[in-house]
Design an enzyme around this catalytic site. Structure first.
Site: not given
Length: 415
Positions: A205-206, A373, A413, A415
């Site tokens: 987790y960021s 992101c 970044e 996902y």
């Protein structure tokens, strides 16, 4: 020490299962599909890997950068690696192995560096941080020796009447050190075991808070976590770690590993500009960077901030209320809402095109860094929009793109 290895000896590329957080970055990056995984480990196929090193810079933990000298006939197979809980130690090679053309002893050959990445390898974003980024600490705590943090806050940050259940979770580390920077991430170890009876792997987790804590001057940090109840295809799915985190109560404890990340870092020099592009929980690192700037708003150090933030509706946009209270001369906010009633669908790339003049003005400044992101699918749209903005200004995007990557000023970044 650069002599070639004997033909019967392989410098085998391996992934450390004790450090790996199973983020899939290496598998996505590998240009020859040498990396694969199962529910236990990520592994490298020795029959495919060519040692190109393309997977090494993007790895947030460094678990990818491991090598062992072995006889080719005795190389660790994919099946061997899938069953590992830890890396094997170095094995002594037979003394009878010919040292090869360089006539170097094998002990010396073990210290030779891995092959350099080929010049032809490229990716959308940079593999180095901005030149002025602060030094990050990584892998201070591992699966074998995690840190225990205490939950001091857990708040829903999207409308209660929406399907998007996103929480802002604050973790406190007491007196124990856990230094972090904006753009880094941590791993959470959910309790229990998987279907095979093995402990769950960490989920990444960021950080949503700046380096001096969610509350300035305190040893804490915050995360932005969405409760997962379905997969990307819409089928029912129970996110093991996301549901665990969203259900935590104040004073509960959590096992944490990390920190991770050494490239997705903000610049540290005065008057650096940030273009931040995100969707959903991809807002976490952008909130961290924005809050870092907000806390020094009166110092004169800040450059310009420009935010492109995408969500389905305002009610599903994390931190919407606090975001809209920020001064307009502090941050240029552009909201892309794809399902707002009575409004046309708009995505972050649409707004980048609409604000082409302002975006190009920032792109022309060498003090500007770009951060993206969110979901993987947004990468192409964002790059296409930046290309169009650059071309409209009569410039060559391919040249600018390479400059941004080389100077650590374009980071993804996803996902």
């Amino acid at each position: 020490m650069n002599a070639p290895l004997p033909v019967q000896v392989l410098k085998q590329h391996l992934i450390d299962p004790e450090i790996c957080i199973r983020c899939n970055t290496c598998e996505e990056t590998c240009p020859v599909d040498a990396i694969t995984h199962d529910s236990n480990n990520y592994v490298v196929d020795p029959d495919i890997c060519n040692g190109c090193m393309a997977c090494v810079p993007p790895c947030p933990t460094g678990s990818i950068d491991n090598w062992r000298l072995v006889l080719r006939a005795d190389a660790y197979s994919v099946q061997d690696q899938l069953g590992w809980e830890e890396l094997p130690g170095e094995k002594a090679l037979p003394e009878a192995v010919d040292a090869g053309a360089g006539d170097e002893p094998l002990a010396a050959l073990a210290d030779t560096p891995a092959p350099a990445a080929p010049a032809s390898f490229s990716s959308a974003g940079a593999s180095v941080p901005p030149w002025s980024a602060a030094h990050p600490y990584v892998n201070l705590y591992t699966h074998k020796a995690p840190m225990t943090a205490t939950v001091v806050g857990n708040y829903r940050v999207t409308g209660a009447d929406t399907e998007s259940d996103i929480h802002h979770i604050v973790l406190d580390f007491g007196e124990l050190p856990f230094p972090v920077l904006e753009g880094q991430s941590i791993g959470i170890l959910p309790p229990g075991t998987d279907a095979q009876g093995r402990p769950h792997h960490a989920r990444q987790y960021s950080l949503a808070s700046p380096r001096d804590g969610e509350r300035a001057g305190y040893n804490n940090l915050s995360l932005t976590v969405k409760r997962v109840t379905e997969d990307h295809g819409g089928a029912a799915a129970h996110g093991v770690c996301s549901n665990y985190l969203c259900d935590l109560a104040k004073n509960d404890t959590v096992q944490v590993i990390g920190p991770f990340g050494h490239t997705f870092l903000m610049p540290n020099h005065p008057r650096a500009n940030l273009i931040m592009i995100c969707t959903g929980t991809g807002s976490a690192p952008m909130r961290a960077m924005t809050e870092r700037y907000r806390r020094r708003i009166d110092t004169g150090e800040n450059g310009r901030l420009m935010l492109f933030f995408g969500a389905r509706t305002e009610r599903e946009l994390p931190y919407f209320g606090p975001l809209m209270k920020l001064p307009r001369d502090f941050i240029d906010i552009n909201l892309a809402l794809s399902r707002e009633a009575g409004q046309p669908k708009r995505y972050v790339q649409d707004l980048i095109r609409e604000r082409a003049a302002q975006v190009q003005d920032l792109l022309s400044d060498r003090n500007t860094c770009i951060y993206v992101c969110g979901l993987k699918g947004m990468e192409v749209g964002v790059l296409d929009a930046l290309r169009e903005v650059t071309m409209q200004a009569g410039q060559d995007w391919s040249i600018l793109h390479e400059v941004l990557r080389r100077e650590g000023r374009l980071h993804f970044e996803t996902y």
